[in-house]
Design an enzyme around this catalytic site. Sequence first.
Site, PDB file in Angstrom:
ATOM      1  N   GLY A 147       0.753  -1.334   0.018  1.00 45.68           N
ATOM      2  CA  GLY A 147       0.054  -0.028   0.052  1.00 45.68           C
ATOM      3  C   GLY A 147       0.863   1.127  -0.093  1.00 45.68           C
ATOM      4  O   GLY A 147       0.657   2.230   0.876  1.00 45.68           O
ATOM      5  N   GLY A 148       1.622   1.244  -1.006  1.00 43.29           N
ATOM      6  CA  GLY A 148       2.591   2.728  -1.099  1.00 43.29           C
ATOM      7  C   GLY A 148       3.464   2.656   0.065  1.00 43.29           C
ATOM      8  O   GLY A 148       4.846   1.990  -0.252  1.00 43.29           O
TER       9      GLY A 148
ATOM     10  N   GLN B 240      -1.025   1.861   7.280  1.00 40.41           N
ATOM     11  CA  GLN B 240      -1.862   1.223   6.303  1.00 40.41           C
ATOM     12  C   GLN B 240      -2.998   0.600   7.235  1.00 40.41           C
ATOM     13  O   GLN B 240      -3.284   1.343   7.950  1.00 40.41           O
ATOM     14  CB  GLN B 240      -1.307   0.392   5.060  1.00 40.41           C
ATOM     15  CG  GLN B 240      -0.916   0.721   4.117  1.00 40.41           C
ATOM     16  CD  GLN B 240      -2.478   1.312   3.218  1.00 40.41           C
ATOM     17  OE1 GLN B 240      -3.627   0.799   3.542  1.00 40.41           O
ATOM     18  NE2 GLN B 240      -2.575   1.665   1.949  1.00 40.41           N
TER      19      GLN B 240
ATOM     20  N   GLY C  10      -4.055  -4.600  -4.861  1.00 42.61           N
ATOM     21  CA  GLY C  10      -4.322  -4.980  -6.685  1.00 42.61           C
ATOM     22  C   GLY C  10      -3.919  -6.035  -7.066  1.00 42.61           C
ATOM     23  O   GLY C  10      -4.591  -6.553  -8.064  1.00 42.61           O
TER      24      GLY C  10
ATOM     25  N   ASN D 142       1.144   2.640 -18.020  1.00 42.46           N
ATOM     26  CA  ASN D 142       0.648   3.436 -17.120  1.00 42.46           C
ATOM     27  C   ASN D 142      -1.132   3.667 -17.213  1.00 42.46           C
ATOM     28  O   ASN D 142      -1.468   3.775 -18.249  1.00 42.46           O
ATOM     29  CB  ASN D 142       1.224   4.893 -17.374  1.00 42.46           C
ATOM     30  CG  ASN D 142       0.985   5.871 -16.050  1.00 42.46           C
ATOM     31  OD1 ASN D 142      -0.245   5.645 -15.407  1.00 42.46           O
ATOM     32  ND2 ASN D 142       1.793   6.541 -15.707  1.00 42.46           N
TER      33      ASN D 142
ATOM     34  N   GLN E 101      -7.178  -0.140  -8.700  1.00 35.37           N
ATOM     35  CA  GLN E 101      -6.372  -0.429  -7.370  1.00 35.37           C
ATOM     36  C   GLN E 101      -4.903   0.086  -7.560  1.00 35.37           C
ATOM     37  O   GLN E 101      -3.980  -0.599  -6.836  1.00 35.37           O
ATOM     38  CB  GLN E 101      -6.695  -1.986  -7.019  1.00 35.37           C
ATOM     39  CG  GLN E 101      -7.978  -2.078  -6.043  1.00 35.37           C
ATOM     40  CD  GLN E 101      -7.914  -3.265  -5.297  1.00 35.37           C
ATOM     41  OE1 GLN E 101      -6.835  -3.613  -4.503  1.00 35.37           O
ATOM     42  NE2 GLN E 101      -8.568  -4.291  -5.840  1.00 35.37           N
TER      43      GLN E 101
ATOM     44  N   TYR F 156       1.397   6.495  -7.110  1.00 32.11           N
ATOM     45  CA  TYR F 156       1.077   6.670  -8.347  1.00 32.11           C
ATOM     46  C   TYR F 156       2.115   7.260  -9.147  1.00 32.11           C
ATOM     47  O   TYR F 156       2.432   8.433  -9.037  1.00 32.11           O
ATOM     48  CB  TYR F 156      -0.271   7.677  -8.380  1.00 32.11           C
ATOM     49  CG  TYR F 156      -1.135   7.443  -9.490  1.00 32.11           C
ATOM     50  CD1 TYR F 156      -2.166   6.732  -9.607  1.00 32.11           C
ATOM     51  CD2 TYR F 156      -0.821   8.181 -10.756  1.00 32.11           C
ATOM     52  CE1 TYR F 156      -3.056   6.566 -10.786  1.00 32.11           C
ATOM     53  CE2 TYR F 156      -1.630   8.256 -11.859  1.00 32.11           C
ATOM     54  CZ  TYR F 156      -2.789   7.331 -11.919  1.00 32.11           C
ATOM     55  OH  TYR F 156      -3.483   7.337 -12.930  1.00 32.11           O
TER      56      TYR F 156
ATOM     57  N   TYR G  52     -12.679   1.262  -6.510  1.00 28.78           N
ATOM     58  CA  TYR G  52     -12.322   0.193  -5.598  1.00 28.78           C
ATOM     59  C   TYR G  52     -11.597   0.531  -4.195  1.00 28.78           C
ATOM     60  O   TYR G  52     -10.663  -0.248  -3.668  1.00 28.78           O
ATOM     61  CB  TYR G  52     -11.514  -1.148  -6.062  1.00 28.78           C
ATOM     62  CG  TYR G  52     -12.161  -2.544  -5.281  1.00 28.78           C
ATOM     63  CD1 TYR G  52     -13.200  -3.316  -5.996  1.00 28.78           C
ATOM     64  CD2 TYR G  52     -11.189  -2.953  -4.302  1.00 28.78           C
ATOM     65  CE1 TYR G  52     -13.389  -4.198  -5.335  1.00 28.78           C
ATOM     66  CE2 TYR G  52     -11.761  -4.067  -3.801  1.00 28.78           C
ATOM     67  CZ  TYR G  52     -12.702  -4.854  -4.204  1.00 28.78           C
ATOM     68  OH  TYR G  52     -13.199  -6.178  -3.434  1.00 28.78           O
TER      69      TYR G  52
ATOM     70  N   CYS H   4     -11.622 -15.869   4.930  1.00 29.97           N
ATOM     71  CA  CYS H   4     -13.084 -16.436   4.722  1.00 29.97           C
ATOM     72  C   CYS H   4     -14.115 -15.371   5.313  1.00 29.97           C
ATOM     73  O   CYS H   4     -13.937 -15.242   6.481  1.00 29.97           O
ATOM     74  CB  CYS H   4     -13.296 -17.957   5.538  1.00 29.97           C
ATOM     75  SG  CYS H   4     -14.565 -18.854   5.753  1.00 29.97           S
TER      76      CYS H   4
END
EC number: 4.2.1.49
Length: 564
Positions: A58-59, A136, A184, A245, A266, A276, A325, A413
């Site tokens: 996540g970055g 995150q 993603g 990209n 995502q 990004y 998303y 689950c």
Amino acid sequence: MTEHHNSDPRLDTTREIRAPHGTTLRAKSWLTEAPLRMLMNNLDPDVAEHPHALVVYGGIGRAARDWKCYDKIVEVLERLEDDQTLLVQSGKPVGVFPTHKNAPRVLIANSNLVPHWANWEHFNELDKEGLMMYGQMTAGSWIYIGSQGIVQGTYETFVAIAKKHFQGEANGKWVLTGGLGGMGGAQPLAATMAGFSMIAVECDESRIDYRLRTGYVDRKATSIDEAMAMIKESDTPISVGLLGNAADVFPELVERNITPDVVTDQTSAHDPLNGYLPQGWTMEKAAQERTIDEAKVVKAAKQSMAIQVQAMLDLQYRGAATVDYGNNIRQMALEEGVENAFDFPGFVPAYIRPLFCEGVGPFRWAALSGDPEDIYKTDQKVKELIPDNPHLHNWLDMARERIQFQGLPARICWVGLKDRERLGQAFNEMVKNGELKAPVVIGRDHLDSGSVASPNRETEGMMDGSDAVSDWPLLNALLNTAGGATWVSLHHGGGVGMGFSQHSGMVICCDGSEDASQRISRVLHNDPATGVMRHADAGYDIAKQCAKEQKLDLPMLNEELRRL
């Protein structure tokens, strides 16, 4: 201690961390061995995105603030007694205090800022000074299990999309998306499991190669024509990682009049500085510019996001089922002048909220033994205890067949208030009677029904308008602490970035003891029950009905529930 070979205390290319397997303890009990192993598992090179920099996913979602803090956390967990609690402040171990045996062994607060200062600019200043860490959701709370952690939620969403838009038939349909990072990367496998083909655009070729190696994506392409040909030529659902990209590929599809059946994204758009790649930039240029002019990078990234979102809107206008998303890309585009950025819905209000109303969410567990057989035995136990849910059984069968474990074997689950406590008790009993080789830990994503306030994602469009009320995740964290979860976390900014979310997590260790059984009965009931409470309070009938069936005591609603 390892000498650092870089001026950045968060980077050490000499380190390789893997969680211990087996039953030999480094800590004084399983209650402290569990967080120790799960912290280490978060940084396993088979699990983490950039383990040498302590980045899990996540970055810049990290497991510890820097390597010195990581080493100290490990040292403390190895000596921590069963009547002590370690406090972790944004990835830094700041205190050990006397508590009691049924209290959490670790309490974690990550990335929390006073609201007026809760933005990336202020956070990045603190981060540079070594005063903060971005946690995150499951990175800084030590319960990330690799891409599997989001596969089922993504699969459930794609199944819901097929039902809503294609009469339940996904075969022959294809999804366009962007991003093959830690979150993603789950999309291609989830899509093909649900019957869709997918083209996933990713600018970092190493990420495509990693998803190929681990079975999350089927093929790699370097042009739109090549990717489209792969999909058209395949008789079965296929996923393609397309090197490029998203800000280039999405508008090119619009120009070429190619309309996917489903469109989402995502990329790590929640973090424009680190997550990004601006249009026309190389990865190397972006890395260099970040050290020179952060504002320039952020502006260029957000302008590119605006281009991508405009293309998503154009594709929606042409008939594509388009959904956000949960990476806050609509907000970024809105800030860059795309006034109708929110014309396509978020995935939670569109597809997931009815599940949240019954406390159903991403229940997960990991085998501390490191033995996959422990997970296969628990899979079977889930089927035994929930015999009348063929959809769930199908998920477990597909997961065993198609999902490679990353680090410690684990399973996700989606189950709710009716089943979480029963499963936890069953797993604890399996540890007690020796069916499992070692204890298991049960946790969840912070994306759950009662543990998050995120107006652009999980709490978007609440029927009573309470989208931004963040008392709920705070109450969830307090209740899980009172109930005796093994570790509890309270974070800010996960998923959608600084200023846009607050959320809490919990993990509980099933060590086979009677004390654990009592803690499980409290925590694994109360945790999903807060989600039912939150949605019932907001006026959702499904949640009210669930609250009545499960005999929840909701003082302001009890009279109404009795009349249902």
